[in-house]
Scaffold this active site. Structure first.
Site, PDB file in Angstrom:
ATOM      1  CG  HIS A 130      -0.284   0.049   2.541  1.00 42.20           C
ATOM      2  ND1 HIS A 130       0.036  -1.093   3.228  1.00 42.20           N
ATOM      3  CD2 HIS A 130       0.139   1.078   3.329  1.00 42.20           C
ATOM      4  CE1 HIS A 130       0.619  -0.782   4.370  1.00 42.20           C
ATOM      5  NE2 HIS A 130       0.702   0.537   4.467  1.00 42.20           N
ATOM      6  CD  GLU A 153       3.602  -0.400   7.073  1.00 36.77           C
ATOM      7  OE1 GLU A 153       2.997   0.311   6.251  1.00 36.77           O
ATOM      8  OE2 GLU A 153       3.034  -0.903   8.077  1.00 36.77           O
TER       9      GLU A 153
HETATM   10 CO    CO Z   1       1.290   1.341   6.256  1.00 35.77          CO
END
Ligand code: CO
Length: 134
Positions: free
Chosen positions: A7, A130
């Protein structure tokens, strides 16, 4: 080592406005807002055919998103998330390569209930990264 783009997270100052932009203007499939107190965010998932966009609104005191929005009042891209098969092996390789892992260095539970780690933006061309074990 990294796999699919999981994402892209966008910090937003007004979730209703952002939902209208993605749902109505862009015509995307948008989830209901979810409060994630442990992450200090309210999140809306925008489900695209090949990935997700997460719209992040600060939740509670000391949300990291609040600090980001102070510097970027109109909102902006907050981080990008790549999938890895083994987060501990990925972390150890990244550290061996000189990348800085944020926080304690131990994985925490991310917005999808999976182990995640964040990497210092200065080590990745100014982008907070991330990694998520899938
Ligand atoms: Co995230």
């Amino acid at each position: 080592m990294i796999g699919r783009l999981n994402h892209i997270a966008i910090a937003v100052p007004d979730l209703d406005v952002a939902v209208r932009q993605y749902r109505d203007t862009l015509g995307a499939d948008v989830s209901e807002p979810m409060d994630l107190p442990h992450q200090g965010v309210t999140v809306v998932f925008v489900n695209l055919p090949n990935t997700k966009i997460e719209l992040l609104l600060p939740l509670g005191e000391n949300s990291t998103i609040s600090k980001f929005l102070e510097k970027n009042p109109a909102g902006g891209m907050h981080h990008i998330c790549y999938e890895v098969e083994d987060i501990i092996a990925a972390r150890d390789k990244l550290k061996a390569e000189g990348a800085r892992v944020l926080g304690s260095g131990e994985p925490t539970t991310g917005a999808h209930g999976k182990p995640v780690l964040f990497l210092h933006p200065k080590d990745f061309s100014g982008t907070l990264v991330e990694i998520e074990q899938v």
